[in-house]
Design an enzyme around this catalytic site. Structure first.
Site, PDB file in Angstrom:
ATOM      1  CG  MET A 143      -1.836  -1.335   1.195  1.00  0.00           C
ATOM      2  SD  MET A 143      -2.635  -1.818  -0.391  1.00  0.00           S
ATOM      3  CE  MET A 143      -3.720  -0.418  -0.635  1.00  0.00           C
ATOM      4  CB  SER A 144       0.587   4.550   1.597  1.00  0.00           C
ATOM      5  OG  SER A 144      -0.614   4.854   0.928  1.00  0.00           O
ATOM      6  CG  MET A 145       4.389   0.590   3.995  1.00  0.00           C
ATOM      7  SD  MET A 145       5.168  -0.714   4.967  1.00  0.00           S
ATOM      8  CE  MET A 145       4.627  -2.193   4.101  1.00  0.00           C
ATOM      9  CE  LYS A 147       0.686   8.130  -0.695  1.00  0.00           C
ATOM     10  NZ  LYS A 147      -0.200   6.955  -0.842  1.00  0.00           N
TER      11      LYS A 147
END
Lengths: 427, 427
Positions: A143-145, A147
């Protein structure tokens, strides 16, 4: 089918969601049988595959639902992860934030719908657990890891002199000159202090995130669809709302702009950069992968899936760098992340993680241990504690997207574990 | 969007197609740029990604266009492929079938739109070349060589006593009791001597293959679509046409029925079986993958992508077995394949490869060297010559799907190389 690409908060309901055991995908029997019975199918696009409890299966099967690009490891070697397991960690007690009675580390895993948890201490694996859909060789959505990986790549290119953090995005990417990003610096994008007309409130069905998701969805557009196609076309439509550099705003579009910047300045696609700058030199044991839009563009804001141990290798590399050890990741770079971003801007734009900041797409806690983390919805984290010489990687599939739903039973656990490990004798 | 799943013959035209150099995907610039310009895009579903010359890019990028399932290698080791390169192979001369003048091995690679070619002799790599979209670490579509892997798995399960080749398919899979496969034996399916109302003439737009492809396509069905969904539902609709066991008919549905049989008798999905029975024990260096339909069902008739060297490992294992060496593949099993199928049934149902047969989804040439092969449209092959102790693996993207378009410049080349290598001194 906005859920094809970006996460959805589980519908809020007065009914208590199934607990970890009840919602275990093996118990629920998702996608078992040849073919699976209709009521056990998780498919794209007919079923909302990222709604709870289906997401407890989907987080391990993104590539079976969406087109993806490979992030290759080095072909002929990998970095060993030595083990020194400490069984007593399961019995470690801590008191969740706001609670009056302690719970055990072991019980916190179920409370947080943990799919996998790895702890490295002094460079060795001291704890490792797999649950739900996950095994040691299987991939899980980061997921947003993602980013944070994108932000780390930017830092590395800056350190190599290939990217200027003070450059304006519009100078680097002419196609963005009509957008809000035109006069934002690379650093503002990296720290998400851009001022954008863009809502990422998953609970609001009119939020911009759904138009972004519709643009990015690799499935054919609905008849009459007039909107942008793919991540890049959408990014060109984002308008400004105020002055950049003042307030932190956690908006995925920044990460995809940064991914576009990285590809543009290097001439290499995002997935190739992740491979060349991280997966190969760090000796990852497995290829990772990243979902792509209908034009083959990787989702730099949330599309990576990887194994637990390989994210452990990434965390350890950052920890080593933060402790000043030369390596693939330069110590100055880790110090830059660890020092954190603008705390006032963060407080002005984010309601939880009080006292924290966001730097180069990493969350910085500014706690006594100087911990910092990659975080993704539904409980994903790489938590790096330089003081305790500890890295924790957690994959999870919590019913609630926002990490505020699991921070109370995870952040105090990490702190308690750090203190416990600091009391261990060196071997 | 039938082309999403199954191969299409390039449109026949009086215009000469681009040659290998002209159609090189690097020259044509497919999918270059961030984002690629409109005229350089290869996307699903808007563009016919498997039409020539786009297919020269697509064969290396199936996972970026379609959902896929992983076929994992063993995590912690791989089998070395020792090298003993023979540079002079490029100058080897041979006369193509029907031609009056010889050409060189080197020139035959371009003539056949070769993307990758590996030759193993006496267990060592003596030749290796990458062209077009392919590199040593990249995956290429195996197309119908997937069938041969499926057939090999069936042979392995038979040898393990887990599958009875004389069992009727309807006994094993109740859902197929209303179909043509109900009273076909597993062996008849394996050897494609089932009698089916099913046309796989890619040049005929009303051929059943297109309905099969529509069912299997993972994209949403068109509005009003009433047909079957996924491979399995389609297979239930196939009707008989005559008596099984008499005539060879090269029909992909047999391979998918066999894949369904394998999953049913083991309780494991196809991709897991390929991993557990072949990819892990043979020490493949890279994970492979397989495309899946909208229900997550792998395409056992044509969906695998793998690296050139890993298919070399597979070919070498079969060669070793055919030469009587004990290993992951039992010698008896290789002898069963090598002995071939019913030559009369083959001649009655197939117009090329005169004198050959089809056994367990492998092509058997019945030539003096007792060679046999996996073959896939557009020029894919694993060619095993037990007499010359030689394995050739070719990946290609020939403009014409049918291998009859490249056999004239490939089969005589393989024979000439076999004879050349047999003259080499042992080291």
């Amino acid at each position: 089918m906005a859920t094809a690409v970006l996460p959805v908060t589980a519908a809020t309901s007065s009914v208590e969601p199934l607990n970890a055991e009840q919602s275990d995908p093996r118990t629920l029997g998702w996608m078992q049988g040849f073919p699976p019975p209709v009521e056990k199918r998780i498919t794209q696009p007919d079923s909302n595959f990222f709604s709870f409890p289906k997401l407890r299966w989907s987080v391990c099967h993104m590539r079976e639902l969406l087109p993806t690009a490979a992030i290759p490891r080095a072909i002929d070697h990998y970095a060993p992860l030595p083990e020194a397991l400490i069984a007593s960690i399961d019995q470690l007690q801590f008191t969740p934030t706001g609670a009056s009675t302690p719970i055990s580390w072991h019980d916190s895993l179920a409370a947080n719908y943990t799919d996998g948890l790895l702890v490295l201490h002094r460079g060795k694996v001291v704890y490792e657990s797999y649950r739900g859909c996950l095994g040691p060789q299987q991939h899980h959505a980061a997921m947003s890891m993602t980013k944070s990986i994108t932000g780390l790549l930017a830092e590395m290119l800056i350190a190599q002199g290939l990217l200027d953090e003070s450059a304006l995005v519009g100078q680097l990417i002419p196609a963005l000159r009509g957008s809000a990003f035109a006069n934002a610096t690379v650093r503002q994008v990296m720290d998400m202090t851009t001022a954008l007309q863009y809502s990422e409130d998953y609970a609001d069905p009119t939020a911009d995130i759904w138009q972004y998701s519709a643009a990015a969805n690799p499935l054919p557009k609905p008849a009459g669809y007039q909107g942008p196609v793919g991540y890049f076309e959408y990014l060109m439509t984002v308008r400004a709302a105020g002055e950049h550099g003042k307030v932190f705003g956690y908006k995925t579009v920044n990460s995809d702009v940064l991914g576009w910047v990285l590809a543009t300045v290097t001439g290499k696609p995002y997935h190739q950069l992740v491979s060349e700058l991280l997966w190969q030199p760090l000796g990852m044991q497995q290829d990772a992968y990243v979902t792509v839009d209908g034009l083959g563009t990787p989702f730099a804001g949330g599309g990576i899936s990887a194994t637990l141990r390989d994210l452990g290798r990434l965390g350890q590399a950052l920890l080593d760098a933060a402790q000043g050890k030369p390596g693939v990741i330069a110590p100055e770079l880790a110090r830059s992340i660890r020092a954190g971003g603008d705390k006032a801007a963060f407080a002005a734009g984010f309601s939880s993680l009080t006292g924290g900041s966001y730097r180069s797409m990493w969350w910085v806690f500014h706690n006594p241990h100087q911990a910092f983390a990659a975080r993704g919805v539904h409980g994903q984290t790489i938590y790096i504690d330089p003081t305790a010489d500890m890295v924790i990687v957690r994959f999870a599939s919590h019913p609630v997207a926002s990490n505020s739903a699991n921070d109370a039973t995870s952040l105090p656990a990490y702190q308690a574990l750090a203190e416990f490990l600091m009391q261990q004798n060196s071997d």
